[in-house]
Design a protein around this motif. Structure first.
Motif, PDB file in Angstrom:
ATOM      1  N   GLU A   1      -4.283  -3.876  -1.482  1.00 13.13           N
ATOM      2  CA  GLU A   1      -4.592  -3.496  -2.862  1.00 13.13           C
ATOM      3  C   GLU A   1      -3.638  -4.144  -3.853  1.00 13.13           C
TER       4      GLU A   1
ATOM      5  N   TYR B   1      -8.311   4.420   5.723  1.00 10.18           N
ATOM      6  CA  TYR B   1      -9.300   5.356   5.187  1.00 10.18           C
ATOM      7  C   TYR B   1      -9.639   6.488   6.169  1.00 10.18           C
TER       8      TYR B   1
ATOM      9  N   TRP C   1      -6.460  -1.761   4.349  1.00 10.83           N
ATOM     10  CA  TRP C   1      -6.835  -2.277   3.030  1.00 10.83           C
ATOM     11  C   TRP C   1      -5.612  -2.854   2.306  1.00 10.83           C
TER      12      TRP C   1
ATOM     13  N   GLN D   1      -6.503   0.788  -5.862  1.00  6.66           N
ATOM     14  CA  GLN D   1      -6.160   1.577  -4.680  1.00  6.66           C
ATOM     15  C   GLN D   1      -6.611   3.021  -4.780  1.00  6.66           C
TER      16      GLN D   1
ATOM     17  N   HIS E   1      -9.022  -5.598  -0.904  1.00 11.07           N
ATOM     18  CA  HIS E   1      -9.744  -4.678  -1.775  1.00 11.07           C
ATOM     19  C   HIS E   1      -9.316  -4.791  -3.229  1.00 11.07           C
TER      20      HIS E   1
ATOM     21  N   SER F   1     -12.912 -11.218   1.523  1.00  8.93           N
ATOM     22  CA  SER F   1     -12.415 -10.903   2.861  1.00  8.93           C
ATOM     23  C   SER F   1     -13.180 -11.681   3.928  1.00  8.93           C
TER      24      SER F   1
ATOM     25  N   SER G   1      -4.345   3.732   4.453  1.00  7.07           N
ATOM     26  CA  SER G   1      -4.852   2.362   4.304  1.00  7.07           C
ATOM     27  C   SER G   1      -5.996   2.045   5.241  1.00  7.07           C
TER      28      SER G   1
ATOM     29  N   TYR H   1       0.830  -1.208   0.000  1.00 10.14           N
ATOM     30  CA  TYR H   1       0.000   0.000   0.000  1.00 10.14           C
ATOM     31  C   TYR H   1       0.864   1.258   0.000  1.00 10.14           C
TER      32      TYR H   1
ATOM     33  N   ASP I   1     -16.408  -4.242   5.498  1.00 11.44           N
ATOM     34  CA  ASP I   1     -16.500  -2.849   5.926  1.00 11.44           C
ATOM     35  C   ASP I   1     -17.842  -2.233   5.548  1.00 11.44           C
TER      36      ASP I   1
ATOM     37  N   THR J   1      -7.524  -7.371   7.814  1.00  4.17           N
ATOM     38  CA  THR J   1      -7.272  -6.751   6.523  1.00  4.17           C
ATOM     39  C   THR J   1      -8.476  -6.928   5.606  1.00  4.17           C
ATOM     40  N   ILE J   2      -8.818  -5.875   4.885  1.00  5.85           N
ATOM     41  CA  ILE J   2      -9.834  -5.939   3.838  1.00  5.85           C
ATOM     42  C   ILE J   2      -9.110  -6.127   2.505  1.00  5.85           C
TER      43      ILE J   2
END
Length: 495
Positions: free
Chosen positions: A269, A255, A267, A248, A413, A377, A253, A132, A381, A410-411
């Protein structure tokens, strides 16, 4: 007159009751005619159910959110762009694919060209970045090499500790006389208010031209625009020679949301860095979005230029999609590839809410012996989407699809698909109904086995951070959770 008024007062409750039922019945009858028009059966049924149960609430919601069409002025701009793109496309041949690629890949190229009017280009280089902070640092470094133009487009873009260096790089080049243009989605950016305002102040301070995309301004574009039509693309193009695109956003990360920080969420990516002729095609897509928001048509000769670096070996094709296109370009491409696969499908999507056609394509592939893996995931979220996607796990597992749950907190994404050893699709598009119908997306199709080696390394890293979901485990989940999942699935159909 006084006698009539007195009668109305004496029978007011009865009259209001009659009026209520008259409006109730009228809204139901209108809905039966209006709602099913040019709409998927599942979506139509969901809307009709909402209206039939609560007409006075459901019908206004339908008027607000029931149409995915852009307002008139934006449609007119889209028609201008589509016409110019098709005229250009007629004079540009597709690059030749390698001799060892399957015949169905050529049909995918023709499909993409018919849908989005972007040609297949050869001699491109592509590298992946899954770190990220590393990707932000690499994009900032590329921006600092700019001599002529920097074009930036992100769904979410804000100024915080993680993005400070990238925004500083934009400011430095603007101060040095480089033309810097920035686009960010209105809702995506404004939903992070402090970072959004700080970004706009910094851009203004350095004379950088910037616009919010798809601004929420009811009726300003000649008709009401539903507020959840968004531009979800993520791109950086430097001098038309270096391009970045992927999943991304330009924000920290976590948000910058206190709830995410408390939960320890961040996140994961995947971004791709490009060189070669494909960068001009990416730049051209940026120019179309710039035209929508600024009304400035950038000269084609400044956007599409011969690439100085044609040493790469990858064939690449840009695939735009969104409410401005007649067809659902990303859905059409995904389904064509799923039905063409003979050995393996790997799909990575943080929000997996397929329509009936995509679900059938994946299940059919698994049942005819194709190895199908889906990465999602372990936690979500977004409550509605997370529970809606869980409602599909049972039928996928029963069909033989392997589901990998990327471990919390962790998401995952990232958004990409690999088919056999032949083709990769990577970009901003989720595999959900919103990405198919309501959001402007950018995907990149890359052919060839060499790039697939890099993709397999990324997939292996995701697999190492995931756990496999077993069918028996899934069947044992509490009945209350099953009910919530199924209810959210029904709600997700209302688009």
């Amino acid at each position: 007159m006084s006698d009539l008024w007195q009668w109305v007062l004496d029978h007011g409750v009865l009259l209001l009751t009659y009026a209520f039922w008259a409006v109730d019945i009228l809204l139901r009858l209108i809905a039966l005619v209006v709602v099913p028009r040019n709409r998927r059966p599942g979506s139509a049924i969901a809307w009709l159910l909402a209206i039939m149960v609560f007409p006075l609430v459901g019908f206004p919601l339908y008027l607000l959110l029931g149409k995915s069409q852009l307002p008139r002025r934006r449609r007119e701009k889209q028609q201008v762009v589509n016409r110019l793109m098709r005229v250009r496309s007629q004079s540009i041949p597709d690059s030749d694919l390698d001799e060892d690629v399957p015949s169905w890949l050529q049909s995918a190229v023709r499909l993409n060209r018919q849908l989005g009017a972007f040609p297949l280009t050869g001699n491109n280089s592509a590298d992946l970045e899954i770190g990220y902070e590393a990707s932000i640092a690499a994009m900032a470094a590329d921006v600092r090499t700019a001599q002529h133009t920097v074009h930036v487009l992100f769904y979410i873009m804000g100024l915080d500790e993680a993005t400070e260096d990238f925004v500083a790089a934009l400011a430095e080049r603007a101060d040095a006389g480089v033309t810097v243009r920035v686009l960010y989605d209105h809702w995506g950016g404004a939903s992070h208010r402090a970072q959004y305002r700080a970004l706009r102040r910094r851009l203004d301070a350095h004379g950088i031209e910037h616009y919010p995309m798809m601004p929420i301004r009811p009726f300003r574009d000649g008709a009401f625009q539903r507020p959840d039509l968004r531009n979800h693309r993520k791109m950086v193009i430097v001098d038309g020679e270096i391009g970045w695109m992927g999943s991304q956003n330009m924000i920290a990360s976590h948000y910058d949301k206190p709830a995410n920080i408390r939960r320890g969420l961040h996140w994961q990516e995947t971004m791709v860095r490009l060189r070669g002729p494909i960068v001009s095609e990416l730049n051209l897509l940026f120019a179309t979005d710039w035209f929508y928001e600024s009304a400035q048509m950038l000269p084609q000769e400044t956007v599409v230029r011969p690439s100085p670096d044609t040493s790469g070996s990858y064939e690449c094709q840009v695939v735009p999609s969104g409410p401005g296109f007649v067809a659902e370009n990303n859905l059409a491409l995904f389904n064509q590839l799923f039905y063409s696969a003979t050995r393996r499908i790997v799909a990575v999507s943080p929000y997996f809410v397929p329509d009936e056609s995509m679900l059938a394509a994946l299940i059919t592939a698994a049942r005819r012996g194709v190895e199908v893996e889906l990465f999602v995931s372990e936690i979500g979220d977004q409550f509605l989407v997370f529970h809606a996607q869980r409602s599909y796990y049972s039928v996928l597992l029963e069909a033989g699809v392997t589901i990998w749950l990327y471990r919390a907190p962790t998401i995952l994404h990232a958004k990409h698909v690999t088919i056999d050893d032949s083709v990769t699709v990577i970009g901003s598009s989720n595999m959900d109904i919103r990405s198919f119908l309501l959001q402007m997306e950018c995907s990149l199709m890359v052919g060839g086995t060499d790039f697939m080696v890099k993709m397999r390394e990324v997939e292996a890293s995701y697999r190492a951070s995931s756990r496999r979901l077993e069918l028996e485990e899934w069947k044992r989940r509490p009945r209350l959770k099953q009910a919530v999942d199924n209810l959210c699935r029904l709600a997700s159909a209302v688009v």
